[in-house]
Design an enzyme around this catalytic site. Sequence first.
Site, PDB file in Angstrom:
ATOM      1  N   SER A  49      23.490 119.041  -6.158  1.00 12.90           N
ATOM      2  CA  SER A  49      24.599 119.216  -7.088  1.00 12.90           C
ATOM      3  C   SER A  49      25.783 119.873  -6.530  1.00 12.90           C
ATOM      4  O   SER A  49      25.474 120.256  -5.419  1.00 12.90           O
ATOM      5  CB  SER A  49      24.138 120.076  -8.287  1.00 12.90           C
ATOM      6  OG  SER A  49      23.874 121.190  -7.899  1.00 12.90           O
ATOM      7  N   ASP A  84      24.727 114.488  -6.371  1.00 13.30           N
ATOM      8  CA  ASP A  84      24.349 114.317  -7.782  1.00 13.30           C
ATOM      9  C   ASP A  84      25.502 114.796  -8.575  1.00 13.30           C
ATOM     10  O   ASP A  84      26.143 115.864  -8.641  1.00 13.30           O
ATOM     11  CB  ASP A  84      23.126 115.146  -7.820  1.00 13.30           C
ATOM     12  CG  ASP A  84      22.437 115.031  -9.444  1.00 13.30           C
ATOM     13  OD1 ASP A  84      22.545 113.948  -9.675  1.00 13.30           O
ATOM     14  OD2 ASP A  84      21.508 115.985  -9.906  1.00 13.30           O
ATOM     15  N   HIS A  85      25.793 113.799  -9.671  1.00 13.20           N
ATOM     16  CA  HIS A  85      26.976 114.256 -10.683  1.00 13.20           C
ATOM     17  C   HIS A  85      28.340 114.631  -9.823  1.00 13.20           C
ATOM     18  O   HIS A  85      28.696 115.768 -10.142  1.00 13.20           O
ATOM     19  CB  HIS A  85      26.429 115.450 -11.712  1.00 13.20           C
ATOM     20  CG  HIS A  85      25.285 114.706 -12.498  1.00 13.20           C
ATOM     21  ND1 HIS A  85      25.679 114.011 -13.412  1.00 13.20           N
ATOM     22  CD2 HIS A  85      24.110 115.132 -12.697  1.00 13.20           C
ATOM     23  CE1 HIS A  85      24.484 113.475 -14.138  1.00 13.20           C
ATOM     24  NE2 HIS A  85      23.408 114.155 -13.671  1.00 13.20           N
ATOM     25  N   GLU A 135      27.527 106.375 -13.505  1.00 16.18           N
ATOM     26  CA  GLU A 135      26.859 106.671 -14.971  1.00 16.18           C
ATOM     27  C   GLU A 135      27.587 105.975 -16.098  1.00 16.18           C
ATOM     28  O   GLU A 135      28.749 106.208 -16.298  1.00 16.18           O
ATOM     29  CB  GLU A 135      26.762 108.318 -15.130  1.00 16.18           C
ATOM     30  CG  GLU A 135      26.330 108.539 -16.345  1.00 16.18           C
ATOM     31  CD  GLU A 135      26.014 110.276 -16.412  1.00 16.18           C
ATOM     32  OE1 GLU A 135      25.595 110.828 -15.548  1.00 16.18           O
ATOM     33  OE2 GLU A 135      26.101 110.816 -17.516  1.00 16.18           O
ATOM     34  N   HIS A 207      18.035 109.877 -15.372  1.00 15.12           N
ATOM     35  CA  HIS A 207      18.014 111.351 -15.005  1.00 15.12           C
ATOM     36  C   HIS A 207      17.218 112.034 -15.837  1.00 15.12           C
ATOM     37  O   HIS A 207      16.555 111.632 -16.786  1.00 15.12           O
ATOM     38  CB  HIS A 207      19.436 111.562 -15.257  1.00 15.12           C
ATOM     39  CG  HIS A 207      20.355 111.317 -14.140  1.00 15.12           C
ATOM     40  ND1 HIS A 207      21.246 112.418 -13.548  1.00 15.12           N
ATOM     41  CD2 HIS A 207      20.899 110.293 -13.729  1.00 15.12           C
ATOM     42  CE1 HIS A 207      21.996 111.543 -12.543  1.00 15.12           C
ATOM     43  NE2 HIS A 207      21.652 110.479 -12.750  1.00 15.12           N
TER      44      HIS A 207
HETATM   45  P1  13P Z   1      15.660 117.515 -14.719  1.00 16.19           P
HETATM   46  O1  13P Z   1      16.302 118.782 -14.264  1.00 16.19           O
HETATM   47  O2  13P Z   1      15.520 117.394 -15.952  1.00 16.19           O
HETATM   48  O3  13P Z   1      14.808 117.246 -13.875  1.00 16.19           O
HETATM   49  O4  13P Z   1      16.811 116.402 -14.166  1.00 16.19           O
HETATM   50  C1  13P Z   1      17.257 116.405 -12.886  1.00 16.19           C
HETATM   51  C2  13P Z   1      18.498 115.304 -12.861  1.00 16.19           C
HETATM   52  O5  13P Z   1      18.737 114.285 -13.774  1.00 16.19           O
HETATM   53  C3  13P Z   1      19.529 115.742 -11.958  1.00 16.19           C
HETATM   54  O6  13P Z   1      20.508 114.642 -11.874  1.00 16.19           O
END
Ligand code: 13P
Length: 287
Positions: A49, A84-85, A135, A207
């Site tokens: 992230s 991620d994101h 997404e 996710h």
């Molecule tokens: P969780 O923290 O619910 O496992 O989700 C992780 C996620 O989707 C990271 O993008």
Amino acid sequence: MLVSATEMLQKAKAGHYAVGQFNINNLEWTKAILLTAQENNSPVILGVSEGAGKYMGGYDVIVGMVNGLIKDQNITVPVALHLDHGSYEHCYKCIEAGFSSVMFDGSHYAIDENVAKTKEIVAAAHAKGISVEAEVGSIGGEEDGVIGMGECADPEECKMVAELGIDFLAAGIGNIHGKYPANWAGLQFDVLDAIQQKTGDMPLVLHGGTGIPTEMIQKAISLGVAKINVNTECQLAFAAATRKYIEEGKDLEGKGFDPRKVLAPGFEAIKATVKEKMEIFGSINKA
Ligand code: 13P
């Protein structure tokens, strides 16, 4: 060597299993996930992230750490290093730094702007062999201060975004980040089914993999989910193991607070969690 996530996810979708994306926060987590993937002959995706990127010191640090571990620990299974994101700006930073995959989370833009920016990032990433996740809809819950309301994706919008040249698509289907509330309605399989029908061979991403019952995970895989993200479950396992070690006063023995010893139980806890997920997702021996 790092690889893009495209091929491993296309194989997963065709073979009806899913590859885990496990988010990393430090050296111990990264090493635990890579060794578990190698021991189980499983492909794996390391998720970063923006907050974790900042915490670890920056994207160059992470690329150096991951490439170093792959070399020195003789990791030969396919490994993707994935933002991620990611925001628009951070996708470019990771493309430059040597990540092999990025997620552009344009879900908060109006659809026209999301489309334009996604196309641009796809072109920049593909020029370097880097895969792109987009997404549609939003994933509920809170992650790094970003709160999604958890709207289910519109299958028509998914079709449109899938046609922009992206490599895999995250679609909100009632999933949320973090722990699921007791009154959670569950995954919306009718929506997932409609999305898969509109998007064909496109690998779909789930996710919020923490706390979803195994039967729901397996049903989601049967409906086209080929990548499942897990973060909170590793955090909970790491925290519980570390807390137990400290509560037992073991950190006070010997050299006192020896980070190698204090972090060892958490390292083992992450390995166990990752292995359990790989078994459920069906990725063992699929490298
Ligand atoms: P969780 O923290 O619910 O496992 O989700 C992780 C996620 O989707 C990271 O993008």
